[in-house]
Each structure stands twice: as structure tokens, then as C-alpha cells.
Write a protein that holds these residues in place. Structure first.
Motif, PDB file in Angstrom:
ATOM      1  N   ARG A  18      78.387   4.708  68.268  1.00  0.00           N
ATOM      2  CA  ARG A  18      78.302   5.962  67.508  1.00  0.00           C
ATOM      3  C   ARG A  18      78.615   7.185  68.381  1.00  0.00           C
ATOM      4  N   VAL A  19      79.176   6.927  69.571  1.00  0.00           N
ATOM      5  CA  VAL A  19      79.536   8.010  70.494  1.00  0.00           C
ATOM      6  C   VAL A  19      81.040   8.259  70.426  1.00  0.00           C
ATOM      7  N   VAL A  20      81.409   9.526  70.378  1.00  0.00           N
ATOM      8  CA  VAL A  20      82.814   9.921  70.317  1.00  0.00           C
ATOM      9  C   VAL A  20      82.980  11.210  71.120  1.00  0.00           C
ATOM     10  N   GLY A  21      84.164  11.448  71.613  1.00  0.00           N
ATOM     11  CA  GLY A  21      84.447  12.702  72.301  1.00  0.00           C
ATOM     12  C   GLY A  21      85.042  13.717  71.337  1.00  0.00           C
ATOM     13  N   LEU A  22      84.525  14.925  71.352  1.00  0.00           N
ATOM     14  CA  LEU A  22      85.108  16.042  70.596  1.00  0.00           C
ATOM     15  C   LEU A  22      85.381  17.150  71.605  1.00  0.00           C
ATOM     16  N   HIS A  23      86.570  17.111  72.175  1.00  0.00           N
ATOM     17  CA  HIS A  23      86.918  18.066  73.227  1.00  0.00           C
ATOM     18  C   HIS A  23      87.556  19.295  72.599  1.00  0.00           C
ATOM     19  N   PHE A  24      86.753  20.342  72.448  1.00  0.00           N
ATOM     20  CA  PHE A  24      87.237  21.625  71.949  1.00  0.00           C
ATOM     21  C   PHE A  24      87.893  22.386  73.099  1.00  0.00           C
ATOM     22  N   PHE A  25      88.825  23.249  72.734  1.00  0.00           N
ATOM     23  CA  PHE A  25      89.502  24.066  73.729  1.00  0.00           C
ATOM     24  C   PHE A  25      89.010  25.503  73.617  1.00  0.00           C
ATOM     25  N   SER A  26      88.899  26.160  74.751  1.00  0.00           N
ATOM     26  CA  SER A  26      88.300  27.496  74.772  1.00  0.00           C
ATOM     27  C   SER A  26      89.340  28.585  74.478  1.00  0.00           C
ATOM     28  N   PRO A  27      88.953  29.589  73.658  1.00  0.00           N
ATOM     29  CA  PRO A  27      87.691  29.736  72.923  1.00  0.00           C
ATOM     30  C   PRO A  27      87.635  28.795  71.721  1.00  0.00           C
ATOM     31  N   ALA A  28      86.537  28.072  71.624  1.00  0.00           N
ATOM     32  CA  ALA A  28      86.438  26.946  70.700  1.00  0.00           C
ATOM     33  C   ALA A  28      86.587  27.334  69.235  1.00  0.00           C
ATOM     34  N   ASN A  29      86.214  28.554  68.890  1.00  0.00           N
ATOM     35  CA  ASN A  29      86.304  28.966  67.490  1.00  0.00           C
ATOM     36  C   ASN A  29      87.692  29.500  67.143  1.00  0.00           C
ATOM     37  N   ILE A  30      88.585  29.603  68.130  1.00  0.00           N
ATOM     38  CA  ILE A  30      89.936  30.123  67.896  1.00  0.00           C
ATOM     39  C   ILE A  30      91.005  29.060  68.118  1.00  0.00           C
ATOM     40  N   MET A  31      90.902  28.333  69.224  1.00  0.00           N
ATOM     41  CA  MET A  31      91.941  27.356  69.550  1.00  0.00           C
ATOM     42  C   MET A  31      91.997  26.260  68.490  1.00  0.00           C
ATOM     43  N   LYS A  32      93.217  25.931  68.088  1.00  0.00           N
ATOM     44  CA  LYS A  32      93.422  25.019  66.964  1.00  0.00           C
ATOM     45  C   LYS A  32      93.253  23.550  67.348  1.00  0.00           C
ATOM     46  N   LEU A  33      93.445  23.240  68.622  1.00  0.00           N
ATOM     47  CA  LEU A  33      93.477  21.841  69.044  1.00  0.00           C
ATOM     48  C   LEU A  33      92.078  21.257  69.222  1.00  0.00           C
ATOM     49  N   LEU A  34      91.937  19.996  68.838  1.00  0.00           N
ATOM     50  CA  LEU A  34      90.725  19.221  69.109  1.00  0.00           C
ATOM     51  C   LEU A  34      91.151  17.832  69.559  1.00  0.00           C
ATOM     52  N   GLU A  35      90.807  17.460  70.800  1.00  0.00           N
ATOM     53  CA  GLU A  35      91.030  16.086  71.257  1.00  0.00           C
ATOM     54  C   GLU A  35      89.847  15.246  70.786  1.00  0.00           C
ATOM     55  N   VAL A  36      90.139  14.245  69.982  1.00  0.00           N
ATOM     56  CA  VAL A  36      89.102  13.314  69.523  1.00  0.00           C
ATOM     57  C   VAL A  36      89.216  12.067  70.396  1.00  0.00           C
ATOM     58  N   VAL A  37      88.217  11.860  71.233  1.00  0.00           N
ATOM     59  CA  VAL A  37      88.305  10.807  72.250  1.00  0.00           C
ATOM     60  C   VAL A  37      87.573   9.559  71.777  1.00  0.00           C
ATOM     61  N   ARG A  38      88.331   8.473  71.724  1.00  0.00           N
ATOM     62  CA  ARG A  38      87.773   7.199  71.279  1.00  0.00           C
ATOM     63  C   ARG A  38      87.373   6.373  72.502  1.00  0.00           C
ATOM     64  N   ALA A  39      86.086   6.176  72.666  1.00  0.00           N
ATOM     65  CA  ALA A  39      85.594   5.317  73.745  1.00  0.00           C
ATOM     66  C   ALA A  39      85.836   3.857  73.374  1.00  0.00           C
ATOM     67  N   ASP A  40      85.621   2.982  74.328  1.00  0.00           N
ATOM     68  CA  ASP A  40      85.896   1.556  74.085  1.00  0.00           C
ATOM     69  C   ASP A  40      85.098   1.002  72.910  1.00  0.00           C
ATOM     70  N   LEU A  41      83.860   1.506  72.723  1.00  0.00           N
ATOM     71  CA  LEU A  41      82.985   0.957  71.689  1.00  0.00           C
ATOM     72  C   LEU A  41      82.869   1.850  70.455  1.00  0.00           C
ATOM     73  N   THR A  42      83.571   2.979  70.439  1.00  0.00           N
ATOM     74  CA  THR A  42      83.496   3.862  69.273  1.00  0.00           C
ATOM     75  C   THR A  42      83.938   3.117  68.020  1.00  0.00           C
ATOM     76  N   SER A  43      83.121   3.137  66.982  1.00  0.00           N
ATOM     77  CA  SER A  43      83.456   2.406  65.758  1.00  0.00           C
ATOM     78  C   SER A  43      84.550   3.122  64.978  1.00  0.00           C
ATOM     79  N   ASP A  44      85.270   2.361  64.167  1.00  0.00           N
ATOM     80  CA  ASP A  44      86.314   2.951  63.320  1.00  0.00           C
ATOM     81  C   ASP A  44      85.721   3.965  62.353  1.00  0.00           C
ATOM     82  N   ALA A  45      84.535   3.684  61.857  1.00  0.00           N
ATOM     83  CA  ALA A  45      83.903   4.609  60.900  1.00  0.00           C
ATOM     84  C   ALA A  45      83.588   5.944  61.560  1.00  0.00           C
TER      85      ALA A  45
END
Length: 697
Positions: free
Chosen positions: A422-449
Motif C-alpha cells: 500500500r506504499v507508493v511514491g508521489l513525487h511533487f515538484f516545487s512549488p507543489a501547488n503550481i508545477m504540473k508534473l507528478l512522478e508516481v513511483v511504483r515500488a516492487d510491492l506496490t499493488s495495482d489497485a
């Protein structure tokens, strides 16, 4: 396309290519057929062209720009001419949205009934194009020169209500189709109409106005490469309509064949592709619903992250250890909404609604019922461990735990939790409320759901999400660290920081590497380097960046970094102290400075991104080359008109890129280990392929 429906003696032609009624080849063929049928039918006296209440047409099908079918007959200009020459009056019944080629079809009709809240636009400028089916000639005649220039060069949606008094709008309506049919009946009975193409553009002060516009866009051509062509085409609308069409047609196809437009169209498609995750197996009923979020850390990043959720109506618990730190976060959030109200981007009531969703807290107990908890604490593994162990023991068992880490090992972080799936990476870019990009990081055990829930949430908070695997720095920072490292080595070898920044900014980067380091904080880079010295001692660095930090020159926040920053003066200015430091290091290391041309600088920095990006693809960290390009155009100031580092390499040709990398690898005192072409580049170059062959577009 549906059959023509009859309403009395009015034939209604329904544009039907769900969901956006894009004008692809099949729709064009069908429309030609239906117009011919309507014009030859004795049962029809007038025609209404209608999409849906929500969408008349979004314009051309972008996918056809890649397949080549966009230019196949009947093309869009042919449809415009057919509508204009219809022997029976045609009324466009325009729903809430109409853009691009769809707007050109509406302009070609004899009259237009718009939904009262309709918005229209010519977004072609964002694809490095100009309207190509008469838009640059018809819009100035319909709404006037000034408004047409604003709409075509800006590419932004415009409320039709603001154009109610122009020739564009025949009527505004709350019941578009019914009123369009009634208006078509009036036209059939002989109510006079003047086709837009027969109108004249008001020429009063037009030369002076267009000269000012032309001078303005000339300074912005890097950011908007098709603007000069748009101005030239619009200028042609002051004369004969048919001659103007010829000017527009020539300029349109010049832009269509340009490398800038190719890159921008590629970027448009890449942004749609990045949402697709191959092999993601999800039962939609198992995807967690996120209705309440907890954010651990109320610093600049944590506060910015919280704003994303508050602004879309999601309650947030903002957690800190100490009251003063928490209060700073609260003040930051309040200040954000106060500024929006001051700029009339939000009402006072809307601001209060957002702020009422915020729950400040000093206790993890307040996180018990959140659906998602995101940590935004200092980039230190021991601190992350403490936070995640506590969260794992506190939040509900089915809550998602997310890390905003930009470099640390997410697999290791996941192991601190009872439910690593149930752990996932949500890497926001600074400033987080302005920058459009979000890296969603899938760890080895992160579930598809969980991954699916994270992607769904990204859309809800209006981010562009790119999935990354786990490595040091993920996609974006892993590549940028090499870019900055190579820039530092070039300084030691003979280039100056300002030469490097100037060359890359002139090339199109939003900010050169040394200005970027000053903005982020030079101590941040130093912390990453210190960790790398231990973990990867074979990596070659210049000592100059560390020496800059040791002088207390931490960047903009300290008033000095690579540049000196003067209050009230925009940007930094070169500083002799940095020149002396660089010279001292060169002399200590026995380096004889050599010159670097602008091309030398650009090739080394950009090809550093390309080579590391190729390794990321090889390792499966990125799903496709175009995902890497989305990361760079949305998160790192890479010029969209060049498509991204991987697309730029494709345009140059991977054989050329490989040869350059080999030259750099063989340089005396070079960095052969890094510059040796990645296996992927070597293989693709040998096969005559591009990066697009690796899970690409």
C-alpha cells in the motif's frame, strides 16, 4: 455520422464522432455526403449543423497528423468551402465548446447560434501551427482584428458572450438546437445574410497595431514558434479573402513540416500516453477511494501539497511536530488563497470553503481516518523511517501511504510498513501547488489497485502523472543530476557558469544549470553529492560546486550562489569571487582551460540527459521514451518546442548521437564511464531505429 433528421423543412446534420467530435477522415467523408444529400433534397429548405450540447467539435483529429490522413481529401478546407457554397442556408448550432477546425466549420456557416455559456478557441498555436482552414481569414472579419489576434496568438478559450455584438454571433440561446432550427427557417424564408467571407476587416490603425504585435511576437518566438506565421496570415485578412487563404495555406503547411510543430504535436500525444500503464490489472471495485488526505510536514513542500487537495475539495490533515512550524504552514496556505482572492481568481467564499477543509494537527492520532497519508519531511532515510513506522501503526489498514521523496529508495521505505503493497511514491515538484508534473513511483510491492488510485487522484488534482520505477532520483532527478555534474566538469575544464547558462537558455531551456542550482539551493546538491561519494565512489565530480557551498554561497536564499543576487534586481549577476574560485581549482588540478562553443555546451548537457535517459529505459524505470520527455517538458523547463531530450535525440538521429557520445568518451581526462553510449542507443542506432521503438508512441 447519424442520418439527417428532419424538423419541418430543416435538415439537421449531426456531427457524431464521440466523445469530442474530432474531424477525422470518416467524419469528413460523411459530412460531404450529408451536405450533398441535404442540398439536393426537395424536402429540405435549410440545414443545421449540430454536435452535442456539450461539444460542437474539438477540431482536427491529432492522431491523423501522425498517420498522414489529416491532408487526405476531403480535407478541412474543402469542407469549409462546401459549407460556404451551400445552395441552402446552413446554421451552426454550437454547444458549450467549439475549437480549432470545429470553429472554422462554424465560421463557414451562414449563421451561428451559440449556447449562452459557450466557449470557443483556436488552440493550434500550442501545437506549433496556425488555423489552416480559413480561421486566420474568417475570424478577423467576424470579431475584428484586435480580438482575432488575441484569440489566435493566445490559443486560450474565449467566452462567446463577450463576442455577442460581433458578426460571429447570430444568436445566444439556452436551447441551441431548437433555436438554430427556428433561425434556419427564417433564413430559408429569405432573411438576408452576409457571409463572413464577404465582410471587410476594419483597417483603422491596423498597420500600426500589427507592427506592434509583430515586434512583440518576435521576442517570444522561442516559446511560441508559430506566432510570426500567425501574424502574417492574419495580416493577409486585410485584403482579398481568396488571396488570404493562399497565404494561410502556405504558412500552415510550412508550420506543419517544421521540427517545432512536430515536437509539440508529439508532446501533445505523449501527455495522453503517459496515463496508460501496460499490464495494470485492476478490479475497479478494489481501487481505493481517496476522500481525505493527511500530509506530514508543513514546510514549503508539505503546504504546497496540501493546497492541491484543498483546492479540489478534499479535506486535509496537516501534521507537524511543533506549533511554530505548523503555524508557518498554515500561514503559507492562507497566504496562497488570499492572493487568489486579491487577483479575483477565487471569491472570498470559495477561499473560505477551501480553508475550512484544513485541519492543522500536532498529533498522529488525527491521521487515523485518512484515506491517504503523504510524508513531506526532510530527505533523510532515518527521518522517513520514523514517519512511516508511526503512520503504519496509526492509519487505517487499507489507507495508502505515500512518500514525496525525490531520491531515496522507496522499496526500503515500504519495508518500514506493515503493508508494503500500500506504499507508493508521489513525487511533487516545487512549488507543489503550481508545477504540473507528478512522478508516481511504483515500488516492487506496490499493488495495482494502489497505483491505479494514485493515477486517478493525480487527474483529480489536475496533475500530469508519469509512472516511474525505483532508482536513485527516479526519472527526473536521476537525469538532472548527471546534467548538473557534466556542467560542473565543463566549468573546471574551461567554460564559465554564465557561458553555460546563456547557451542553454538561448537554446530554449527555461533556466541554465547554475541558475537552477542557485534556485534549488546549492546545499541540496551538495547533500546528494556527499551521498554519491560514499555509494558510488567511481563517479567523477568537479570539486567546484562543493567549494561554492563551503563559501556559504547557497544560492538565492543566501543572496549569493554561483551568481550574486541584488534586492530589487531580477535574476543574478556574475561574480568575480566565483571566477577566482574556479581559477584556483584549475591551477590546483593542473587544468589548462580550453574554450567551449555554444554547440559544445548544448551537446554535452543535452546528450548527458539522453544517455542517462536511455539507461533508465534499459532498466525499465520508465515505461516509454515519451514518458521521460513528459517529465522534462513539464518538470524541468525543457523547451516543449523541442519535444523533450529523447525526442530531440530522435530528431538528430541516434547514429549522430552515438558518434558524439563516443567522441566525448574518448576525450583526454574525460568521463569515459559515463559517456560510453548506452547499450540501447548503440542497438537502436545499428538497427536504424529511434527511441519510439521502445514502448513508444
Amino acid at each position: 455520422m447519424k442520418d439527417i433528421s428532419l424538423n419541418g423543412r430543416v435538415g439537421v446534420i449531426h456531427l457524431s464522432n464521440p466523445p469530442l467530435n474530432s474531424i477525422n477522415l470518416q467524419l469528413r467523408l460523411d459530412l460531404v455526403s450529408k451536405l450533398e444529400e441535404a442540398n439536393t433534397s426537395e424536402a429540405i429548405d435549410a440545414i443545421v449543423l449540430y454536435g452535442t450540447e456539450e461539444m460542437f467539435s474539438c477540431g482536427a483529429d491529432i492522431d491523423e497528423f501522425f498517420s498522414g490522413e489529416a491532408g487526405r481529401d476531403p480535407n478541412l478546407p474543402m469542407l469549409v468551402e462546401l459549407l460556404q457554397n451551400s445552395s441552402k442556408p446552413v446554421v451552426a448550432a454550437v454547444g458549450k465548446q467549439c475549437m480549432g477546425g470545429g470553429l472554422e466549420l462554424a465560421l463557414a456557416c451562414h449563421a451561428r447560434v451559440f449556447r449562452a455559456d459557450a466557449v470557443i478557441s483556436f488552440p493550434e498555436i500550442h501545437l506549433g501551427l496556425i488555423p489552416g482552414a480559413g480561421g486566420t481569414q474568417l475570424l478577423p472579419r467576424a470579431v475584428g482584428l484586435s480580438k482575432a489576434v488575441s484569440m489566435i496568438l493566445g490559443g486560450r478559450p474565449c467566452a462567446v458572450k463577450s463576442l455577442e455584438e460581433t458578426q460571429l454571433v447570430s444568436r445566444l440561446s439556452d436551447n441551441v438546437l431548437t433555436d438554430a432550427i427556428a433561425f434556419a427557417n427564417q433564413l430559408a424564408e429569405g432573411e438576408p445574410i452576409v457571409p463572413i467571407q464577404d465582410l471587410k476587416v476594419d483597417k483603422v490603425n491596423s498597420d500600426l497595431f500589427l507592427r506592434w504585435v509583430s515586434n512583440t511576437v518576435r521576442s517570444q518566438v522561442r516559446r511560441s514558434p508559430s506566432s510570426p506565421a500567425a501574424v502574417t496570415a492574419i495580416e493577409a485578412s486585410l485584403g482579398d479573402y481568396k488571396k488570404g487563404l493562399e497565404v494561410e495555406k502556405k504558412l500552415f503547411w510550412e508550420r506543419m513540416s517544421s521540427t517545432e510543430s512536430e515536437a509539440l504535436r508529439y508532446g501533445f500525444k505523449a501527455e495522453r500516453e503517459c496515463w496508460k500503464v501496460p499490464g495494470l490489472s485492476v478490479d475497479k471495485t478494489n481501487v481505493p477511494t481517496i476522500e481525505k488526505v493527511g500530509v506530514v510536514g508543513a514546510g514549503t513542500m508539505g503546504s504546497g501539497i496540501a493546497i492541491n487537495f484543498l483546492s479540489v475539495g478534499i479535506p486535509v490533515v496537516l501534521l507537524e511536530q511543533k506549533q511554530d512550524a505548523l503555524q508557518r504552514g498554515i500561514d503559507t496556505i492562507h497566504s496562497h488563497y488570499e492572493k487568489l482572492v486579491a487577483k479575483s481568481k477565487l471569491t472570498d467564499e470559495q477561499s473560505k470553503q477551501c480553508l475550512n477543509l484544513l485541519t492543522p494537527s500536532l498529533s498522529y492520532e488525527d491521521m487515523r481516518d485518512v484515506d491517504l497519508a503523504i510524508e513531506a519531511v526532510f530527505e533523510d532515510m532515518s527521518i522517513k523511517e520514523s514517519v512511516f513506522r508511526t503512520l503504519s501503526e496509526t492509519v487505517r489498514e487499507n489507507a495508502i501511504l505515500a512518500s514525496n521523496t525525490s531520491t531515496l529508495d522507496l522499496n526500503k521505505i515500504a519495508q518500514f510498513c506493515r503493508h508494503p503493497e500500500r506504499v507508493v511514491g508521489l513525487h511533487f515538484f516545487s512549488p507543489a501547488n503550481i508545477m504540473k508534473l507528478l512522478e508516481v513511483v511504483r515500488a516492487d510491492l506496490t499493488s495495482d489497485a494502489v497505483l491505479s488510485a494514485a493515477m486517478k487522484l493525480a487527474k483529480r488534482i489536475k496533475k500530469t502523472a508519469v509512472v516511474s520505477g525505483v532508482c536513485d532520483g527516479f526519472i527526473g532527478n536521476r537525469m538532472i543530476n548527471e546534467y548538473l555534474r557534466i556542467a560542473g566538469l565543463m566549468v573546471e575544464a574551461g567554460a564559465s557558469p554564465w557561458e553555460i547558462d546563456s547557451a542553454l537558455e538561448e537554446w530554449g531551456m527555461a533556466m541554465g544549470p547554475f541558475r537552477m542550482m542557485d534556485l534549488a539551493g546549492n546545499d541540496v546538491g551538495m547533500a546528494i553529492r556527499k551521498r554519491t561519494y560514499i555509494e558510488k565512489p567511481e563517479v567523477k565530480f568537479s570539486s567546484i560546486p562543493d567549494r561554492v557551498c563551503e563559501l556559504g554561497r547557497l544560492g538565492q536564499k543566501s543572496g549569493k550562489g554561483w551568481y550574486q543576487y541584488v534586492p530589487g534586481q531580477r535574476g543574478g549577476i556574475p561574480d568575480d569571487e566565483i571566477d577566482r574560485l574556479i581559477q584556483d581549482v584549475r591551477e590546483s588540478n593542473g587544468v589548462v582551460a580550453r574554450p567551449f562553443s555554444k554547440d559544445d555546451i548544448i551537446e554535452r548537457c543535452i546528450y548527458a540527459l539522453v544517455n542517462e535517459g536511455a539507461r533508465i529505459l534499459e532498466e525499465g524505470i520508465a515505461l516509454r521514451a515519451s514518458d521521460i520527455d513528459v517529465v522534462y517538458t513539464h518538470g524541468y523547463g525543457f523547451p516543449a518546442s523541442r519535444g523533450g531530450p529523447m525526442h530531440y535525440a530522435n530528431q538528430k538521429g541516434l547514429v549522430v548521437v552515438k558518434q558524439k557520445l563516443e567522441i566525448f568518451a574518448n576525450e583526454t581526462n574525460g568521463d569515459a564511464n559515463f559517456w560510453s553510449p548506452s547499450k540501447l542507443i548503440s542497438d537502436l542506432a545499428q538497427q536504424g531505429h529511434h527511441f519510439d521503438h521502445v514502448g513508444g508512441l
